[in-house]
Design an enzyme around this catalytic site. Structure first.
Site, PDB file in Angstrom:
ATOM      1  N   CYS A  61      56.805 -50.460  -4.597  1.00 38.83           N
ATOM      2  CA  CYS A  61      56.844 -49.696  -3.351  1.00 38.83           C
ATOM      3  C   CYS A  61      57.982 -50.238  -2.368  1.00 38.83           C
ATOM      4  O   CYS A  61      58.278 -49.687  -1.319  1.00 38.83           O
ATOM      5  CB  CYS A  61      55.412 -49.533  -2.425  1.00 38.83           C
ATOM      6  SG  CYS A  61      54.192 -48.339  -3.401  1.00 38.83           S
TER       7      CYS A  61
ATOM      8  N   HIS B 159      61.092 -44.355  -2.289  1.00 36.16           N
ATOM      9  CA  HIS B 159      60.342 -43.307  -3.180  1.00 36.16           C
ATOM     10  C   HIS B 159      59.897 -42.198  -2.120  1.00 36.16           C
ATOM     11  O   HIS B 159      59.544 -42.338  -0.998  1.00 36.16           O
ATOM     12  CB  HIS B 159      59.262 -44.103  -3.759  1.00 36.16           C
ATOM     13  CG  HIS B 159      58.060 -44.815  -3.062  1.00 36.16           C
ATOM     14  ND1 HIS B 159      58.416 -45.762  -2.294  1.00 36.16           N
ATOM     15  CD2 HIS B 159      57.070 -44.194  -2.978  1.00 36.16           C
ATOM     16  CE1 HIS B 159      57.045 -46.070  -1.955  1.00 36.16           C
ATOM     17  NE2 HIS B 159      56.403 -45.091  -1.955  1.00 36.16           N
TER      18      HIS B 159
ATOM     19  N   HIS C 215      57.025 -38.874  -1.327  1.00 36.28           N
ATOM     20  CA  HIS C 215      55.570 -38.177  -1.514  1.00 36.28           C
ATOM     21  C   HIS C 215      55.691 -36.816  -0.790  1.00 36.28           C
ATOM     22  O   HIS C 215      56.388 -36.384   0.229  1.00 36.28           O
ATOM     23  CB  HIS C 215      54.520 -39.039  -0.782  1.00 36.28           C
ATOM     24  CG  HIS C 215      54.351 -40.375  -1.029  1.00 36.28           C
ATOM     25  ND1 HIS C 215      53.742 -40.779  -2.520  1.00 36.28           N
ATOM     26  CD2 HIS C 215      54.733 -41.536  -0.572  1.00 36.28           C
ATOM     27  CE1 HIS C 215      53.763 -42.007  -2.659  1.00 36.28           C
ATOM     28  NE2 HIS C 215      54.315 -42.599  -1.422  1.00 36.28           N
TER      29      HIS C 215
ATOM     30  N   HIS D  19      61.174 -34.088   5.125  1.00 33.83           N
ATOM     31  CA  HIS D  19      62.312 -34.438   4.623  1.00 33.83           C
ATOM     32  C   HIS D  19      63.266 -35.622   5.308  1.00 33.83           C
ATOM     33  O   HIS D  19      64.355 -35.399   5.502  1.00 33.83           O
ATOM     34  CB  HIS D  19      63.336 -33.268   4.521  1.00 33.83           C
ATOM     35  CG  HIS D  19      62.985 -32.218   3.179  1.00 33.83           C
ATOM     36  ND1 HIS D  19      62.043 -31.424   3.422  1.00 33.83           N
ATOM     37  CD2 HIS D  19      63.538 -32.043   2.058  1.00 33.83           C
ATOM     38  CE1 HIS D  19      61.777 -30.853   2.167  1.00 33.83           C
ATOM     39  NE2 HIS D  19      62.569 -31.134   1.242  1.00 33.83           N
TER      40      HIS D  19
ATOM     41  N   GLU E  79      48.394 -39.076  -0.009  1.00 34.80           N
ATOM     42  CA  GLU E  79      49.556 -39.388  -0.355  1.00 34.80           C
ATOM     43  C   GLU E  79      49.888 -38.921  -1.788  1.00 34.80           C
ATOM     44  O   GLU E  79      51.002 -38.646  -2.070  1.00 34.80           O
ATOM     45  CB  GLU E  79      49.643 -40.990  -0.355  1.00 34.80           C
ATOM     46  CG  GLU E  79      51.031 -41.460  -0.929  1.00 34.80           C
ATOM     47  CD  GLU E  79      50.914 -42.911  -0.787  1.00 34.80           C
ATOM     48  OE1 GLU E  79      51.402 -43.477   0.210  1.00 34.80           O
ATOM     49  OE2 GLU E  79      50.724 -43.532  -1.598  1.00 34.80           O
TER      50      GLU E  79
END
Length: 141
Positions: free
Chosen positions: A37, A41, A43, A78, A125
């Protein structure tokens, strides 16, 4: 369409409103113990906001659903969470995302004459992992 069943929190308010939304965001956890993490990345978060109160506003709403979406979805969808000013000194873990969403919503609600309050923020998540944030307040029964 989002269809979820969320954990509930008991309360004595007359009205309860729930707003669901999904947003695609990226983040990283800048801490040596975060493992993978630590890398950027993304989600697709599912967020549910629970608001309660005893009084409706002049339009017959506890709060306008559109306002909630504008505050959360329009801000974070975004985006790289780490770049948002609210996360400059806060790691964007799912727990902290839930708390920050609560703070944003509650700031709006404090300005409303009908005095609604946010009693729960649910952030999923992944399909198997979620967090619930419930503020500790004596008047939530």
């Amino acid at each position: 369409m989002i269809q979820q069943i969320y954990p509930t929190t008991p309360h004595s308010y007359a009205f309860e409103l729930n707003k669901d939304m999904q947003l695609a965001t990226a983040h990283y956890i800048d801490h040596e113990e975060a493992g993978k993490c630590q890398r950027v990345h993304g989600h697709t978060y599912t967020i549910n906001i629970t608001i309660a109160g005893d009084h409706l506003n002049d339009t017959g709403f506890l709060v306008d659903f559109k306002q909630l979406k504008q505050l959360v979805h329009d801000r974070f969808d975004h985006q790289l969470l780490n770049e948002d000013p609210l996360f400059h000194n806060v790691l964007p873990s799912t727990e902290n995302v839930a708390k920050i969403v609560y703070m944003i919503i509650e700031d709006l609600l404090k300005t409303m004459a009908n005095a609604p309050t946010c009693i729960q923020v649910f952030v999923r998540e992944t399909p198997t992992s979620y967090v619930v944030y419930r503020p500790k307040r004596a008047h939530h029964e």
